[in-house]
Design a protein around this motif. Sequence first.
Motif, PDB file in Angstrom:
ATOM      1  N   LEU A   1       0.733  -1.143   0.240  1.00 58.25           N
ATOM      2  CA  LEU A   1       0.078   0.140  -0.181  1.00 58.25           C
ATOM      3  C   LEU A   1       1.013   1.208   0.091  1.00 58.25           C
ATOM      4  O   LEU A   1       0.339   2.216  -1.010  1.00 58.25           O
ATOM      5  CB  LEU A   1      -0.924   0.068   1.125  1.00 58.25           C
ATOM      6  CG  LEU A   1      -1.987   1.102   1.456  1.00 58.25           C
ATOM      7  CD1 LEU A   1      -2.866   1.126  -0.010  1.00 58.25           C
ATOM      8  CD2 LEU A   1      -2.920   1.068   2.514  1.00 58.25           C
ATOM      9  N   ARG A   2       1.925   1.167   1.012  1.00 57.25           N
ATOM     10  CA  ARG A   2       2.969   2.410   0.700  1.00 57.25           C
ATOM     11  C   ARG A   2       3.413   2.694  -0.709  1.00 57.25           C
ATOM     12  O   ARG A   2       3.512   3.774  -1.194  1.00 57.25           O
ATOM     13  CB  ARG A   2       4.117   2.151   1.704  1.00 57.25           C
ATOM     14  CG  ARG A   2       5.050   3.265   1.692  1.00 57.25           C
ATOM     15  CD  ARG A   2       6.345   2.860   2.521  1.00 57.25           C
ATOM     16  NE  ARG A   2       7.366   4.088   2.690  1.00 57.25           N
ATOM     17  CZ  ARG A   2       7.997   4.482   1.905  1.00 57.25           C
ATOM     18  NH1 ARG A   2       7.914   4.139   0.623  1.00 57.25           N
ATOM     19  NH2 ARG A   2       8.689   5.514   2.058  1.00 57.25           N
ATOM     20  N   GLY A   3       3.930   1.489  -1.336  1.00 52.82           N
ATOM     21  CA  GLY A   3       4.113   1.851  -2.751  1.00 52.82           C
ATOM     22  C   GLY A   3       3.216   2.086  -3.625  1.00 52.82           C
ATOM     23  O   GLY A   3       3.608   2.890  -4.667  1.00 52.82           O
ATOM     24  N   MET A   4       1.865   1.762  -3.456  1.00 58.14           N
ATOM     25  CA  MET A   4       0.813   2.210  -4.423  1.00 58.14           C
ATOM     26  C   MET A   4       0.830   3.726  -4.183  1.00 58.14           C
ATOM     27  O   MET A   4       0.694   4.432  -5.023  1.00 58.14           O
ATOM     28  CB  MET A   4      -0.234   1.611  -4.127  1.00 58.14           C
ATOM     29  CG  MET A   4      -1.362   1.794  -5.263  1.00 58.14           C
ATOM     30  SD  MET A   4      -2.735   0.595  -4.975  1.00 58.14           S
ATOM     31  CE  MET A   4      -3.561   1.468  -3.760  1.00 58.14           C
ATOM     32  N   PHE A   5       0.841   4.104  -2.955  1.00 57.75           N
ATOM     33  CA  PHE A   5       0.777   5.634  -2.699  1.00 57.75           C
ATOM     34  C   PHE A   5       1.897   6.491  -3.128  1.00 57.75           C
ATOM     35  O   PHE A   5       1.586   7.330  -3.670  1.00 57.75           O
ATOM     36  CB  PHE A   5       0.516   6.211  -1.084  1.00 57.75           C
ATOM     37  CG  PHE A   5      -0.995   5.889  -0.635  1.00 57.75           C
ATOM     38  CD1 PHE A   5      -1.691   6.961  -0.729  1.00 57.75           C
ATOM     39  CD2 PHE A   5      -1.145   4.841   0.180  1.00 57.75           C
ATOM     40  CE1 PHE A   5      -2.837   6.978  -0.427  1.00 57.75           C
ATOM     41  CE2 PHE A   5      -2.565   4.784   0.632  1.00 57.75           C
ATOM     42  CZ  PHE A   5      -3.507   6.025   0.225  1.00 57.75           C
ATOM     43  N   ASN A   6       3.008   5.744  -3.097  1.00 57.31           N
ATOM     44  CA  ASN A   6       4.161   6.608  -3.739  1.00 57.31           C
ATOM     45  C   ASN A   6       3.916   6.583  -5.133  1.00 57.31           C
ATOM     46  O   ASN A   6       4.228   7.952  -5.552  1.00 57.31           O
ATOM     47  CB  ASN A   6       5.602   5.680  -3.169  1.00 57.31           C
ATOM     48  CG  ASN A   6       6.637   6.311  -3.713  1.00 57.31           C
ATOM     49  OD1 ASN A   6       6.842   7.459  -3.746  1.00 57.31           O
ATOM     50  ND2 ASN A   6       7.697   5.353  -3.952  1.00 57.31           N
ATOM     51  N   VAL A   7       3.882   5.424  -5.844  1.00 56.92           N
ATOM     52  CA  VAL A   7       3.501   5.639  -7.332  1.00 56.92           C
ATOM     53  C   VAL A   7       2.454   6.646  -7.676  1.00 56.92           C
ATOM     54  O   VAL A   7       2.619   7.207  -8.728  1.00 56.92           O
ATOM     55  CB  VAL A   7       3.605   4.155  -7.906  1.00 56.92           C
ATOM     56  CG1 VAL A   7       3.026   4.379  -9.346  1.00 56.92           C
ATOM     57  CG2 VAL A   7       4.932   3.590  -7.690  1.00 56.92           C
ATOM     58  N   HIS A   8       1.459   6.542  -6.997  1.00 56.84           N
ATOM     59  CA  HIS A   8       0.270   7.250  -7.189  1.00 56.84           C
ATOM     60  C   HIS A   8       0.643   8.792  -7.107  1.00 56.84           C
ATOM     61  O   HIS A   8       0.363   9.727  -7.979  1.00 56.84           O
ATOM     62  CB  HIS A   8      -0.923   7.226  -6.332  1.00 56.84           C
ATOM     63  CG  HIS A   8      -2.132   8.045  -6.347  1.00 56.84           C
ATOM     64  ND1 HIS A   8      -2.800   8.307  -7.442  1.00 56.84           N
ATOM     65  CD2 HIS A   8      -2.273   9.182  -5.306  1.00 56.84           C
ATOM     66  CE1 HIS A   8      -3.385   9.673  -7.006  1.00 56.84           C
ATOM     67  NE2 HIS A   8      -3.368   9.997  -5.784  1.00 56.84           N
ATOM     68  N   PHE A   9       1.337   9.265  -6.143  1.00 56.58           N
ATOM     69  CA  PHE A   9       1.452  10.667  -6.034  1.00 56.58           C
ATOM     70  C   PHE A   9       2.588  11.322  -6.883  1.00 56.58           C
ATOM     71  O   PHE A   9       2.536  12.352  -7.619  1.00 56.58           O
ATOM     72  CB  PHE A   9       1.994  11.008  -4.524  1.00 56.58           C
ATOM     73  CG  PHE A   9       1.145  11.073  -3.353  1.00 56.58           C
ATOM     74  CD1 PHE A   9      -0.016  11.674  -3.640  1.00 56.58           C
ATOM     75  CD2 PHE A   9       1.085  10.193  -2.377  1.00 56.58           C
ATOM     76  CE1 PHE A   9      -1.067  11.535  -2.497  1.00 56.58           C
ATOM     77  CE2 PHE A   9       0.524  10.301  -1.168  1.00 56.58           C
ATOM     78  CZ  PHE A   9      -0.744  10.810  -1.627  1.00 56.58           C
ATOM     79  N   LEU A  10       3.497  10.289  -7.228  1.00 55.91           N
ATOM     80  CA  LEU A  10       4.693  10.449  -8.350  1.00 55.91           C
ATOM     81  C   LEU A  10       3.877  10.646  -9.560  1.00 55.91           C
ATOM     82  O   LEU A  10       4.150  11.556 -10.434  1.00 55.91           O
ATOM     83  CB  LEU A  10       5.719   9.471  -8.123  1.00 55.91           C
ATOM     84  CG  LEU A  10       7.005   9.682  -9.069  1.00 55.91           C
ATOM     85  CD1 LEU A  10       7.697  11.030  -8.685  1.00 55.91           C
ATOM     86  CD2 LEU A  10       7.853   8.625  -8.969  1.00 55.91           C
ATOM     87  N   MET A  11       3.035   9.806 -10.141  1.00 47.26           N
ATOM     88  CA  MET A  11       2.405   9.759 -11.383  1.00 47.26           C
ATOM     89  C   MET A  11       1.494  10.867 -11.634  1.00 47.26           C
ATOM     90  O   MET A  11       1.344  11.582 -12.566  1.00 47.26           O
ATOM     91  CB  MET A  11       1.615   8.504 -11.753  1.00 47.26           C
ATOM     92  CG  MET A  11       2.623   7.230 -11.621  1.00 47.26           C
ATOM     93  SD  MET A  11       3.907   7.613 -13.072  1.00 47.26           S
ATOM     94  CE  MET A  11       2.906   7.792 -14.556  1.00 47.26           C
ATOM     95  N   THR A  12       0.636  11.427 -10.482  1.00 49.98           N
ATOM     96  CA  THR A  12      -0.140  12.417 -10.465  1.00 49.98           C
ATOM     97  C   THR A  12       0.529  13.595 -10.581  1.00 49.98           C
ATOM     98  O   THR A  12       0.112  14.689 -11.554  1.00 49.98           O
ATOM     99  CB  THR A  12      -0.977  12.374  -9.161  1.00 49.98           C
ATOM    100  OG1 THR A  12      -1.662  11.067  -9.417  1.00 49.98           O
ATOM    101  CG2 THR A  12      -2.083  13.726  -9.297  1.00 49.98           C
TER     102      THR A  12
END
Length: 141
Positions: A42-53
């Motif tokens: 979940l941490r990785g998903m949030f990390n990638v989400h914020f970066l991609m956004t």
Amino acid sequence: MTSDGIALAAIVILLFPMGYFFLAAPAFLLVKLDIAEVTQLLRGMFNVHFLMTGIAGGIGTVTFALTGRPVFAIGVALIAAFALWARGWFLQQWDAQLSARDAGDAAAVRRLRRLHLGGMLCNAILLFAIVASIPYVSATS
């Protein structure tokens, strides 16, 4: 391609990471956050989400500026800036709660869940605002 088409393509590029996260993040409501592998995923998903956004927002900002839509360029730039700022803040908070959980703090799992829900809520608000602005993007050419 017309400037309307380019502007709508920029919206789609921005909607992709936000829409994916909107659909994927609720699945983590079904699992316990006291499992290390789940919280790391979940941490990785949030990390990638914020970066991609942030990246998609940067692309959208440039696109809206080039197509003569400065109000939308500013709005998308604010979303990109928020995503990049939130990434640092969110991951720092997440890591602090992971450390607290691993040290035996029983309330840390609840705080992780609150962070999860807050991240989902922020994403949903921004996603719905962007979807609501789609008719105005093509109307302001």
